[in-house]
Write a protein that holds these residues in place. Sequence first.
Motif, PDB file in Angstrom:
ATOM      1  N   UNK A  12     -23.416 -41.055  29.678  1.00 38.65           N
ATOM      2  CA  UNK A  12     -23.345 -42.143  28.703  1.00 38.65           C
ATOM      3  C   UNK A  12     -24.259 -41.882  27.511  1.00 38.65           C
ATOM      4  N   UNK A  13     -24.739 -40.625  27.430  1.00 37.43           N
ATOM      5  CA  UNK A  13     -25.607 -40.263  26.315  1.00 37.43           C
ATOM      6  C   UNK A  13     -27.065 -40.553  26.538  1.00 37.43           C
ATOM      7  N   UNK A  14     -27.404 -41.147  27.692  1.00 37.22           N
ATOM      8  CA  UNK A  14     -28.793 -41.508  27.973  1.00 37.22           C
ATOM      9  C   UNK A  14     -29.280 -40.785  29.215  1.00 37.22           C
ATOM     10  N   UNK A  22     -20.312 -45.048  45.308  1.00 33.98           N
ATOM     11  CA  UNK A  22     -19.081 -45.491  44.640  1.00 33.98           C
ATOM     12  C   UNK A  22     -17.993 -45.745  45.674  1.00 33.98           C
ATOM     13  N   UNK A  23     -17.137 -46.725  45.394  1.00 35.77           N
ATOM     14  CA  UNK A  23     -16.076 -47.096  46.324  1.00 35.77           C
ATOM     15  C   UNK A  23     -14.718 -46.848  45.668  1.00 35.77           C
ATOM     16  N   UNK A  24     -13.834 -46.141  46.383  1.00 35.94           N
ATOM     17  CA  UNK A  24     -12.509 -45.858  45.830  1.00 35.94           C
ATOM     18  C   UNK A  24     -11.750 -47.134  45.498  1.00 35.94           C
ATOM     19  N   UNK A  25     -11.855 -48.130  46.379  1.00 34.17           N
ATOM     20  CA  UNK A  25     -11.075 -49.352  46.169  1.00 34.17           C
ATOM     21  C   UNK A  25     -11.594 -50.201  45.018  1.00 34.17           C
ATOM     22  N   UNK A  26     -12.759 -49.826  44.484  1.00 32.53           N
ATOM     23  CA  UNK A  26     -13.304 -50.567  43.342  1.00 32.53           C
ATOM     24  C   UNK A  26     -13.489 -49.653  42.126  1.00 32.53           C
ATOM     25  N   UNK A  27     -12.629 -48.645  42.039  1.00 31.70           N
ATOM     26  CA  UNK A  27     -12.581 -47.809  40.855  1.00 31.70           C
ATOM     27  C   UNK A  27     -13.812 -46.960  40.629  1.00 31.70           C
ATOM     28  N   UNK A  28     -14.507 -46.599  41.697  1.00 31.67           N
ATOM     29  CA  UNK A  28     -15.687 -45.747  41.548  1.00 31.67           C
ATOM     30  C   UNK A  28     -16.978 -46.503  41.330  1.00 31.67           C
ATOM     31  N   UNK A  29     -16.927 -47.823  41.365  1.00 29.71           N
ATOM     32  CA  UNK A  29     -18.145 -48.636  41.294  1.00 29.71           C
ATOM     33  C   UNK A  29     -18.640 -48.941  42.702  1.00 29.71           C
ATOM     34  N   UNK A  60     -14.748 -39.171  47.900  1.00 30.24           N
ATOM     35  CA  UNK A  60     -13.351 -39.197  47.526  1.00 30.24           C
ATOM     36  C   UNK A  60     -13.075 -39.857  46.193  1.00 30.24           C
ATOM     37  N   UNK A  61     -14.090 -39.972  45.357  1.00 25.30           N
ATOM     38  CA  UNK A  61     -13.926 -40.611  44.053  1.00 25.30           C
ATOM     39  C   UNK A  61     -14.920 -40.008  43.077  1.00 25.30           C
ATOM     40  N   UNK A  62     -14.476 -39.805  41.848  1.00 22.37           N
ATOM     41  CA  UNK A  62     -15.362 -39.316  40.790  1.00 22.37           C
ATOM     42  C   UNK A  62     -15.588 -40.484  39.838  1.00 22.37           C
ATOM     43  N   UNK A  63     -16.748 -41.137  39.932  1.00 18.77           N
ATOM     44  CA  UNK A  63     -16.963 -42.351  39.137  1.00 18.77           C
ATOM     45  C   UNK A  63     -16.855 -42.077  37.634  1.00 18.77           C
ATOM     46  N   UNK A  64     -16.279 -43.017  36.934  1.00 13.76           N
ATOM     47  CA  UNK A  64     -16.233 -42.910  35.477  1.00 13.76           C
ATOM     48  C   UNK A  64     -17.622 -43.088  34.885  1.00 13.76           C
ATOM     49  N   UNK A  65     -18.411 -43.943  35.532  1.00 11.56           N
ATOM     50  CA  UNK A  65     -19.772 -44.212  35.064  1.00 11.56           C
ATOM     51  C   UNK A  65     -20.741 -44.019  36.228  1.00 11.56           C
ATOM     52  N   UNK A  66     -21.706 -43.115  36.068  1.00 12.54           N
ATOM     53  CA  UNK A  66     -22.772 -43.042  37.065  1.00 12.54           C
ATOM     54  C   UNK A  66     -23.713 -44.226  36.909  1.00 12.54           C
ATOM     55  N   UNK A  67     -23.993 -44.594  35.665  1.00  4.14           N
ATOM     56  CA  UNK A  67     -24.797 -45.789  35.416  1.00  4.14           C
ATOM     57  C   UNK A  67     -23.833 -46.971  35.252  1.00  4.14           C
ATOM     58  N   UNK A  68     -23.933 -47.949  36.126  1.00  9.15           N
ATOM     59  CA  UNK A  68     -22.995 -49.065  36.103  1.00  9.15           C
ATOM     60  C   UNK A  68     -23.190 -49.883  34.830  1.00  9.15           C
ATOM     61  N   UNK A  69     -22.135 -50.104  34.055  1.00  7.84           N
ATOM     62  CA  UNK A  69     -22.264 -50.888  32.823  1.00  7.84           C
ATOM     63  C   UNK A  69     -22.728 -52.318  33.105  1.00  7.84           C
ATOM     64  N   UNK A  70     -23.472 -52.877  32.161  1.00  8.77           N
ATOM     65  CA  UNK A  70     -24.014 -54.223  32.350  1.00  8.77           C
ATOM     66  C   UNK A  70     -22.903 -55.256  32.511  1.00  8.77           C
ATOM     67  N   UNK A  71     -21.793 -55.050  31.822  1.00  8.83           N
ATOM     68  CA  UNK A  71     -20.718 -56.035  31.932  1.00  8.83           C
ATOM     69  C   UNK A  71     -20.112 -56.061  33.332  1.00  8.83           C
ATOM     70  N   UNK A  72     -20.162 -54.918  34.040  1.00 10.51           N
ATOM     71  CA  UNK A  72     -19.658 -54.888  35.413  1.00 10.51           C
ATOM     72  C   UNK A  72     -20.595 -55.642  36.347  1.00 10.51           C
ATOM     73  N   UNK A  73     -21.893 -55.538  36.115  1.00 14.25           N
ATOM     74  CA  UNK A  73     -22.851 -56.301  36.913  1.00 14.25           C
ATOM     75  C   UNK A  73     -22.627 -57.798  36.714  1.00 14.25           C
ATOM     76  N   UNK A  74     -22.480 -58.204  35.464  1.00 13.63           N
ATOM     77  CA  UNK A  74     -22.292 -59.620  35.180  1.00 13.63           C
ATOM     78  C   UNK A  74     -20.960 -60.120  35.730  1.00 13.63           C
ATOM     79  N   UNK A  75     -19.918 -59.307  35.614  1.00  8.90           N
ATOM     80  CA  UNK A  75     -18.610 -59.701  36.138  1.00  8.90           C
ATOM     81  C   UNK A  75     -18.688 -59.923  37.652  1.00  8.90           C
TER      82      UNK A  75
END
Length: 445
Positions: A213-215, A168-175, A65-80
Amino acid sequence: MPAPTPFLAVTDLRSRTLSAAELVAVLPRAELDVDAAAVAVRPVVEDVAARGAAAVLDASERFDGIRPEHLRVPQEELQRALDELDPEIRAALEESAARVRAVDTAQSRPEETVQVVPGGTVTQRWVPVRRVGLYVPGGRAVLPSSVVMNVVPAQVAGVEQIVLASPPQKEFGGLPHPTILAACALLGVTEVLAAGGAQAIALLAHGAEDLGDGAALEGVDLVTGPGNVYVVAAKRLVRGTVGIDAEAGPTEIAILADADADPGFVAADLISQAEHDPMAASVLVTDSPELAEAVEAQLVAQVPQALHRERIDEALRGPQSGVVLVDDLERGLAVVDAYGAEHLEIQTADAAGIAARVTNAGAVFVGPHSPVSLGDYAAGSNHVLPTGGTSRFTGGLGVQTFLRGIHVVHYDRDALAGARSAATTLARAEGLPAHGDAIDLRFPG
């Protein structure tokens, strides 16, 4: 009013002598139709193999039920996620990881050289898998403990590259769930995918030219981790393209207990596994009808107090759960060996002695103070274990899962001369004379 239906149906094997195969046929067991699930998910797996990231995103939108903006989770999201993690949860994860790491480090396999004859040696080298894909589910429960159980043994084994996928989780924006991300960051996993289900397994196995993400994403060599029947089916479909750890089904607990077992402990442990899933199996094997009755009374008291009481009720009343009555503990041991439970508790007199005789189990928990839930989190053992009776031929996840044994053979000329007769004789006996010729030509004349 009629008496309420018991939680656990009773299978009475007293005065019955059954073979191991006959026991398997009559014991409670969850049914898992992987073949049917494989038919359902094959188009998804093939679509991901053909179209890569676009197919994963389409499947995520359809199933999650969600189309993630990023398939590869950005590093800043991991750190956050790590920065915002509850300090108490962080400390618990660190403790769990330290205990698992201690066990895995001690059980790592050293290189071993055997001198077969003077001048002739065979060395067993243990080489880690280069790149592994770890799957952490995200269904009814958030399981950061599964991050620990998958990642730590891979790290101890020396795996060079680890990529982890979680839905991916809808309540967490696809992360993926932030606690999963925090556990990854805590353990130093930097390549994390917001992908779940069969599409995640296919993505890990086949890789993708561009994740958006180009990679590119390089496919892995081995996929491990638990999941639902569709994840299991996808693992079956990609096996051969990659290695897999196991085809894990619904969780199981079997408890072998005698009259002296604490019925409250037994009931609580049966409930703890029933909490996972309506298909979870909770089986008590005992030679004491009185204990069985007392455990039933405890279930009546404890289940209504549980947070997930509806799920627990369904699991305990399902055909996969029940009480098995036996004549004595000797027969009980035969029953639990035939069952081959994912988790087996021994709550009897001389529990350690009986546990030492168990041959089929994913993990054995000895005595009243070694509950399965300890193993799920903080015993130091691994909780990714074989289900469905497959413990008769395989074991749980551990450092050895990520290692490959390679024989290195080194014979000098004299040692080869000593083996020449046996080798060439067997080559001729098998009708493969060129095998023998390859040895003989090293000894002209």
